[in-house]
Design a protein around this motif. Sequence first.
Motif, PDB file in Angstrom:
ATOM      1  N   HIS A   2       0.835  -1.203   0.000  1.00 34.52           N
ATOM      2  CA  HIS A   2       0.000   0.000   0.000  1.00 34.52           C
ATOM      3  C   HIS A   2       0.868   1.252   0.000  1.00 34.52           C
ATOM      4  O   HIS A   2       2.054   1.211   0.334  1.00 34.52           O
ATOM      5  N   GLU A   3       0.251   2.352  -0.336  1.00 31.77           N
ATOM      6  CA  GLU A   3       0.890   3.648  -0.125  1.00 31.77           C
ATOM      7  C   GLU A   3       1.063   3.880   1.376  1.00 31.77           C
ATOM      8  O   GLU A   3       0.315   3.338   2.194  1.00 31.77           O
ATOM      9  N   THR A  36       0.565   5.373   4.852  1.00 33.53           N
ATOM     10  CA  THR A  36      -0.671   5.930   5.398  1.00 33.53           C
ATOM     11  C   THR A  36      -0.407   6.946   6.508  1.00 33.53           C
ATOM     12  O   THR A  36       0.709   7.066   7.022  1.00 33.53           O
ATOM     13  N   SER A  74      -6.376   5.351   7.938  1.00 34.82           N
ATOM     14  CA  SER A  74      -6.314   4.431   6.802  1.00 34.82           C
ATOM     15  C   SER A  74      -6.076   5.133   5.467  1.00 34.82           C
ATOM     16  O   SER A  74      -5.879   4.472   4.452  1.00 34.82           O
ATOM     17  N   PRO A 133      -4.066   7.577   2.679  1.00 36.12           N
ATOM     18  CA  PRO A 133      -2.646   7.765   2.351  1.00 36.12           C
ATOM     19  C   PRO A 133      -2.103   9.056   2.952  1.00 36.12           C
ATOM     20  O   PRO A 133      -2.813  10.067   3.031  1.00 36.12           O
ATOM     21  N   VAL A 180      -6.482   3.095   1.770  1.00 34.73           N
ATOM     22  CA  VAL A 180      -5.657   2.255   0.893  1.00 34.73           C
ATOM     23  C   VAL A 180      -6.211   0.826   0.876  1.00 34.73           C
ATOM     24  O   VAL A 180      -6.837   0.370   1.830  1.00 34.73           O
ATOM     25  N   GLY A 181      -6.011   0.153  -0.253  1.00 37.36           N
ATOM     26  CA  GLY A 181      -6.367  -1.255  -0.348  1.00 37.36           C
ATOM     27  C   GLY A 181      -7.814  -1.553  -0.656  1.00 37.36           C
ATOM     28  O   GLY A 181      -8.232  -2.708  -0.549  1.00 37.36           O
ATOM     29  N   PRO A 241      -6.206  -5.133  -6.552  1.00 37.13           N
ATOM     30  CA  PRO A 241      -4.751  -5.074  -6.707  1.00 37.13           C
ATOM     31  C   PRO A 241      -4.351  -5.449  -8.124  1.00 37.13           C
ATOM     32  O   PRO A 241      -5.135  -6.038  -8.879  1.00 37.13           O
ATOM     33  N   TYR A 254      -1.699  -2.541  -4.357  1.00 38.99           N
ATOM     34  CA  TYR A 254      -2.914  -1.723  -4.409  1.00 38.99           C
ATOM     35  C   TYR A 254      -2.585  -0.255  -4.687  1.00 38.99           C
ATOM     36  O   TYR A 254      -1.537   0.260  -4.283  1.00 38.99           O
ATOM     37  N   ASP A 255      -3.515   0.403  -5.374  1.00 40.74           N
ATOM     38  CA  ASP A 255      -3.464   1.858  -5.582  1.00 40.74           C
ATOM     39  C   ASP A 255      -2.211   2.321  -6.309  1.00 40.74           C
ATOM     40  O   ASP A 255      -1.756   3.454  -6.115  1.00 40.74           O
ATOM     41  N   ASN A 309      -5.580   7.557  -6.472  1.00 40.02           N
ATOM     42  CA  ASN A 309      -5.516   7.900  -5.044  1.00 40.02           C
ATOM     43  C   ASN A 309      -4.528   9.041  -4.827  1.00 40.02           C
ATOM     44  O   ASN A 309      -4.952  10.177  -4.652  1.00 40.02           O
ATOM     45  N   ARG A 364       5.198   5.629  -1.753  1.00 38.80           N
ATOM     46  CA  ARG A 364       5.238   4.199  -1.447  1.00 38.80           C
ATOM     47  C   ARG A 364       6.705   3.835  -1.222  1.00 38.80           C
ATOM     48  O   ARG A 364       7.601   4.435  -1.812  1.00 38.80           O
TER      49      ARG A 364
END
Length: 358
Positions: A178-179, A181, A200, A202, A277-278, A282, A288-289, A293, A356
């Motif tokens: 994920h990015e 957060t 949750s 980013p 995120v998520g 995926p 993901y993402d 986003n 990320r």
Amino acid sequence: MDRLPQAARREEPMPPSRRTALLIVASALALMAGSGAAVVVGRLTDAAWSSLHAERTTEAVGQLARERRERYAELAGVKREQAAVAGSAVDGDGSVWRQAEDALLAAIQREKAALAGSEDGQAPPESPALPRELVNSLGMRFVLISAGSFEMGSRGGLQDEQVTHQVTISRPFYVGVHEVTNADGKAVDGFVPSRWKDDSLPLESVTWDEAAAFCDALSSLPAEQAAGRVYRLPTEAEWEYACRAGSAVSPSVDNDDALLRDVAWDDHNAQGQTHPVGQTQPNAWGLYDMRGNVWEWCSDWYAAYPAGSVRDPHGPSTGAFRVCRGGSWAYPARFHRPTLRGWRKPTARGASFGFRLV
């Protein structure tokens, strides 16, 4: 994230005792068999050591093979002169030749085993396989991306994408599922400049300099230091490689808002803000993402692509702008293409910018 075991034994120079082992064997055999054995030494040099070099193509092996070819050639010349003086000759049925060849090949096999870290001639045990997924001390998840090659850029893209070129990623690397957060920002250094503060979501409104500082701060945590983990931003090549996940460029899909809504938050479905995120689908490698986003900062300075093939590119050493990739909640689908290159000053800040880790 850099957390890959190093095969140190392949990088160390060969100890002098091993370096001379084959020369001792060859010298003894040549003295015993005369010019015939000396010729065998020369004949085996290219065949046996070419085979070894083909099996282990490290720089250390290549250098060792070159050194030994030179020394074998020198030895063969000396022993031919000795044999001529002594008047020795090879026996008629060639048994001395076979004896010399078998002994020298056995010595080479022992030397290969020693080079691989095993004195008994058996293959060394393989390094434990890297785990497919990794979770760090803060609960951040990472997935292993295998080494490989791909064609970077797009002939149908913007001008700075159209210089398509072959890129080789020579070693596997971990990349964040994920990015980063807001929760990650609070846990590392408490710095959360985001417009939208939910844990949750980013971490956004982050400059390139602040993203790089986050990598340093996370890497300096005692638990991460103990695990030997060092974090950084992905290179532009690593980012595109991970985003594409082995797929080819598809303009008909990459520019279609309707087709992208399951995988990206954009100006058609994000309702004017970031999302946890998520929540989207995926990509094929479990990330993901990667599209939408928030834009994701990369480590490279922005510059024109090289015209030829490259290996592990990192971009120029200086520049005016840093690369960002992936599009964001505020942009339409055409800005979410895996090959599209964004760029901003490293001090730029906005609710569309996040990052990320690798």
